[in-house]
Scaffold this active site. Structure first.
Site, PDB file in Angstrom:
ATOM      1  N   SER A 253      24.511  -1.751  -7.903  1.00 23.99           N
ATOM      2  CA  SER A 253      23.573  -1.763  -6.787  1.00 23.99           C
ATOM      3  C   SER A 253      23.951  -2.902  -5.851  1.00 23.99           C
ATOM      4  CB  SER A 253      22.142  -1.967  -7.284  1.00 23.99           C
ATOM      5  OG  SER A 253      21.246  -2.185  -6.209  1.00 23.99           O
TER       6      SER A 253
ATOM      7  N   TYR B  99      16.688  -6.981 -12.210  1.00 29.00           N
ATOM      8  CA  TYR B  99      17.478  -5.781 -11.918  1.00 29.00           C
ATOM      9  C   TYR B  99      18.793  -6.190 -11.252  1.00 29.00           C
ATOM     10  CZ  TYR B  99      18.813  -1.262  -9.942  1.00 29.00           C
ATOM     11  OH  TYR B  99      19.499  -0.118  -9.598  1.00 29.00           O
TER      12      TYR B  99
END
Length: 250
Positions: A135, A145
């Site tokens: 990501s 994350y």
């Protein structure tokens, strides 16, 4: 073109789109996820279009079920897409430690284990591709994350440098916000993610761009010029400003 591709997280979103596009390019696909109904539906869709699909239902956080996926990789695939994943709230101080540990395990340990299972066979054949879905969050400071995805980026860059000369490329795919059900699973209805419309990508865009980058052996794929620019700018700013800007969306 690769002959067999195994895709985790294939029940929806980016994972399902990888399966569709890889099948359209001539690959037999092995679909891995927990949702048997969704996998069966996708397999039927692929087969109706003349492709071949194998369904492998597995919870990758269950060691016994994950081992079945590792065994399938050890039997030989030409391409592995590590796409299984989910997000958590950015409120780390209020989150459950066990939830955080499972989140870390899926994004880091599972990616490592499946890559390790696929790699020896690819090296023996002198060819193979591995795409690890990371990501843009892994390129900036953005919660746990982002921290997990930063590991995926670093691991992929290292592995590509080591194994690409032997015929096996490893690419970390770093999309930004993508129109899938990812945010809905965080409890955010469409339109309520706090993200400007221009920042959204589509799964077909991300998959097409990343497969092109992987074909060129690139260690990191950022499938959008706008995100390439944002990442470059973020490296020039203090962390506190980047964290503040990144926290506006989920």
């Amino acid at each position: 073109m690769t002959r067999t591709a195994l895709v985790t997280g294939a029940s929806s979103g980016i994972g399902a789109e990888y399966a569709r596009q890889l099948s359209a390019r001539g690959a037999d696909v092995v679909l891995v996820a927990r949702d048997e109904r969704a996998l069966t539906t996708l397999a039927a869709e692929i087969e109706e279009r003349g492709g071949r699909a194998e369904v492998l239902v597995a919870d990758l956080l269950d060691p016994d079920q994950r081992r079945r996926v590792e065994e399938r990789l050890e039997r030989g695939v030409d391409l592995l897409v590590n796409s299984a994943g989910y997000g958590l709230s950015l409120g780390f101080a209020a989150s459950d430690a066990e939830d955080e540990a499972r989140h870390l395990e899926l994004h880091v340990e599972v990616t490592m284990r499946l890559t390790r299972a696929a790699l020896p066979g690819m090296l023996a054949r002198g060819r193979g591709r591995i795409l690890n879905i990371a990501s843009v969050a892994g390129l900036i400071p953005r919660g746990t994350y982002g921290a997990a995805k930063a590991w995926v980026v670093s691991f992929s860059r290292w592995a590509n440098a080591v194994y690409a000369p032997k015929g096996v490329t490893v690419t970390a795919v770093c999309p930004g916000f993508v129109h899938t059900n990812f945010h809905e699973r965080l409890g955010l209805p469409p339109g309520q993610e706090g993200v400007a419309p221009w920042m959204w990508l589509t799964a077909p865009q991300v998959v097409r761009a990343s497969l092109r980058d992987a074909a060129h052996g690139r260690p990191v794929s950022i499938p959008s010029l706008r995100y390439k620019v944002l990442v470059a700018v973020s490296r020039l700013l203090p962390d506190r400003l980047v964290v503040a800007a990144a926290s506006r969306g989920r």
